[in-house]
Design a protein around this motif. Structure first.
Motif, short mmCIF file in Angstrom:
data_model
loop_
_atom_site.label_atom_id
_atom_site.label_comp_id
_atom_site.label_asym_id
_atom_site.label_seq_id
_atom_site.Cartn_x
_atom_site.Cartn_y
_atom_site.Cartn_z
N UNK A 193 -1.78 -0.82 -14.43
CA UNK A 193 -2.56 -1.73 -14.24
C UNK A 193 -3.78 -1.29 -13.48
N UNK A 194 -4.85 -2.04 -13.61
CA UNK A 194 -6.22 -1.60 -13.00
C UNK A 194 -6.95 -0.87 -13.91
N UNK A 195 -8.08 -0.38 -13.70
CA UNK A 195 -8.75 0.53 -14.62
C UNK A 195 -8.31 1.80 -14.53
N UNK A 196 -8.54 2.53 -15.78
CA UNK A 196 -8.13 3.92 -16.03
C UNK A 196 -9.38 4.53 -16.37
N UNK A 197 -9.57 5.71 -15.60
CA UNK A 197 -10.62 6.68 -15.73
C UNK A 197 -10.22 8.19 -16.32
N UNK A 198 -10.80 8.53 -17.43
CA UNK A 198 -10.41 9.83 -18.21
C UNK A 198 -11.66 10.81 -17.98
N UNK A 199 -11.08 12.17 -17.97
CA UNK A 199 -12.01 13.19 -17.74
C UNK A 199 -12.62 13.44 -16.31
N UNK A 200 -11.70 12.68 -15.54
CA UNK A 200 -11.99 13.03 -13.97
C UNK A 200 -10.69 13.54 -13.35
N UNK A 201 -10.71 14.15 -12.39
CA UNK A 201 -9.54 14.96 -11.69
C UNK A 201 -9.69 14.64 -10.16
N UNK A 202 -8.58 14.88 -9.52
CA UNK A 202 -7.12 15.22 -10.14
C UNK A 202 -6.49 13.86 -10.63
N UNK A 203 -5.30 14.03 -11.30
CA UNK A 203 -4.48 12.97 -11.87
C UNK A 203 -4.02 12.30 -10.52
N UNK A 204 -4.21 10.90 -10.67
CA UNK A 204 -3.86 10.13 -9.47
C UNK A 204 -3.99 8.73 -9.67
N UNK A 205 -3.41 7.97 -8.81
CA UNK A 205 -3.07 6.41 -8.75
C UNK A 205 -3.76 6.12 -7.49
N UNK A 206 -4.19 4.61 -7.23
CA UNK A 206 -4.88 4.31 -5.95
C UNK A 206 -4.33 2.98 -5.89
N UNK A 207 -3.91 2.55 -4.53
CA UNK A 207 -3.48 1.16 -4.24
C UNK A 207 -3.61 0.88 -2.95
N UNK A 208 -3.42 -0.39 -2.49
CA UNK A 208 -4.03 -0.74 -1.01
C UNK A 208 -2.91 -0.06 -0.15
N UNK A 209 -3.72 0.71 0.82
CA UNK A 209 -3.02 1.21 2.07
C UNK A 209 -1.85 0.68 2.69
N UNK A 210 -2.08 -0.69 2.98
CA UNK A 210 -1.12 -1.40 3.56
C UNK A 210 0.31 -1.43 2.98
N UNK A 211 0.41 -1.38 1.85
CA UNK A 211 1.77 -1.25 1.47
C UNK A 211 2.66 -0.01 1.81
N UNK A 212 1.93 0.80 2.47
CA UNK A 212 2.73 2.30 3.05
C UNK A 212 3.49 1.85 4.15
N UNK A 213 2.79 0.61 4.87
CA UNK A 213 3.56 0.29 6.28
C UNK A 213 4.82 -0.66 5.76
N UNK A 214 4.99 -0.97 4.51
CA UNK A 214 6.21 -1.89 4.21
C UNK A 214 7.46 -1.25 4.47
N UNK A 215 8.47 -1.94 5.10
CA UNK A 215 9.96 -1.20 5.03
C UNK A 215 10.59 -1.21 3.74
N UNK A 216 11.59 -0.50 3.42
CA UNK A 216 12.17 -0.35 2.26
C UNK A 216 13.25 -0.95 2.25
N UNK A 217 13.59 -1.80 1.16
CA UNK A 217 14.38 -3.08 1.39
C UNK A 217 15.62 -2.71 0.39
N UNK A 218 15.92 -1.49 0.32
CA UNK A 218 17.14 -0.87 -0.63
C UNK A 218 18.11 -0.29 0.09
#
Length: 377
Positions: A206-231
């Motif tokens: 989901x979100x726009x995908x660009x081709x012909x540019x590197x490195x291969x990567x995905x981007x998202x809101x950094x606030x998710x990194x602080x969420x605790x694991x729920x499993x």
């Protein structure tokens, strides 16, 4: 036999509706699996038969298969080849390797720690690529550094797209599962040209995908990194029985609801008068909306007040719109209710606030002129 393999069917494009068996997954991904068989001098015939995929489909670039078929052929191939990486790396990854990576990250206190641990441990399994989690301000990225200059995943290699897309799909799907939440992507990018089946990337990422540019990567809101694991371990055992629900990202719940609510209120104030209207725009029920906001320590009324105040102050300070138009632009039904709310927020009426800002600006200008004159004497 249990399937301890969260890599299976990573490229299975989910159908538009749960009960549809719509063929949407490009056959190019099956071609890549066939290439993995060819590396070992084996035939993919049995795996294709298990997934009910006619071999003739592989020669037609516009062919599509269902998500169920992609899961079946991936599962069969990884078992037969005993390689969960399906020929990507210099050495095979035995069955269960990615399950071990997932388990090793389960005890992490936050998603950020879990993802960094997963990336670090992956380097112990294969040194052909390196994955890394980084942040730049409000944006987090998971990127792949490629180390192969020759072979099937080197630039121009037959398995390069299959490898890069699979790796990012896998870690993104696992991240969603760890926090039991959608993790909406801000975008994805790949170092190869747009393939003939590029339209499938709209569902894969989901979100726009660009081709012909590197490195291969995905981007998202950094606030998710602080969420605790729920499993926990029991949930891990259950998830590893079958990986498809992990990888199609069927999560509607988003544990960072507050930013999304603020965005809707700011961009569409006239269409979010009440909880029912707002919830509908977020694909939630009003009850779920209130409950999730409470879990995040917020309330709908507080958020509405914050956004309306911010928007009203901007319009009063930067435009000459009549008070009635400012009231309408900030989502109030009439001018009186807006003036009453604004007085409660600031202690001033909208007109008094505008005049105060004008006086302040004039005072700054007078002071600046006085200073300039003193320098020229």
């Amino acid at each position: 036999m249990a399937n301890p393999n969260p890599m299976a069917s990573l490229l299975a494009v989910p159908a538009a509706a749960p009960r549809e068996a719509r063929a949407a997954t490009p056959v190019a991904f099956v071609d890549a699996i066939a290439a993995a068989y060819a590396q070992q001098g084996k035939s993919p015939a049995h795996a294709l038969a298990q997934a009910q995929i006619a071999p003739a489909l592989l020669s037609r670039a516009d062919s599509r298969i269902t998500a169920t078929q992609m899961e079946a052929v991936s599962d069969a191939a990884m078992r037969e080849l005993n390689d969960e990486a399906l020929g990507w790396f210099a050495r095979p990854l035995p069955w269960g390797s990615y399950g071990l990576l997932a388990r090793a990250s389960l005890s992490a206190p936050t998603l950020g720690v879990a993802l960094k641990r997963w990336c670090r441990h992956h380097a112990l399994l294969a040194d052909d690529i390196t994955l890394a989690v980084t942040t730049a301000g409000p944006v987090a990225s998971i990127a792949i550094t490629e180390h192969r200059t020759a072979g099937p995943i080197a630039p121009g290699g037959a398995l390069r797209e299959f490898c890069l897309v699979s790796m990012l799909r896998n870690i993104h799907g696992l991240a969603c599962w760890f926090i039991d939440s959608r993790l909406p992507l801000l975008g994805a990018q790949f170092p190869f040209a747009a393939p003939a089946h590029a339209e499938a990337y709209r569902v894969l990422f989901d979100g726009p995908t660009d081709f012909g540019t590197g490195p291969a990567a995905i981007r998202f809101d950094a606030r998710y990194l602080a969420l605790p694991l729920r499993r926990d371990e029991a949930a891990m055992n259950q998830m590893l029985q079958r990986a498809l629900p992990l990888t199609v990202r069927a999560y509607r719940r988003d544990r960072l609801l507050v930013p999304r609510v603020r965005q809707v209120l700011m961009n569409q104030p006239l269409d979010a008068h009440n909880a029912n209207d707002l919830a509908a725009r977020l694909s939630l029920s009003a009850r779920t909306l209130h409950r999730q906001l409470k879990e995040e320590g917020a309330s709908l009324q507080t958020l509405k007040d914050e956004v309306r105040k911010q928007l009203a102050m901007t319009l009063l300070q930067r435009t000459q719109r009549p008070i009635k138009q400012v009231a309408q632009a900030t989502g109030f039904q009439n001018e009186k209710s807006f003036m009453r709310a604004f007085k409660a927020w600031t202690g001033l009426t909208p007109a008094e606030c505008r005049q105060h800002d004008a006086n302040t600006a004039q005072g700054h200008e007078t002071s600046s002129n006085t200073q300039q004159k003193s320098f020229t004497r």
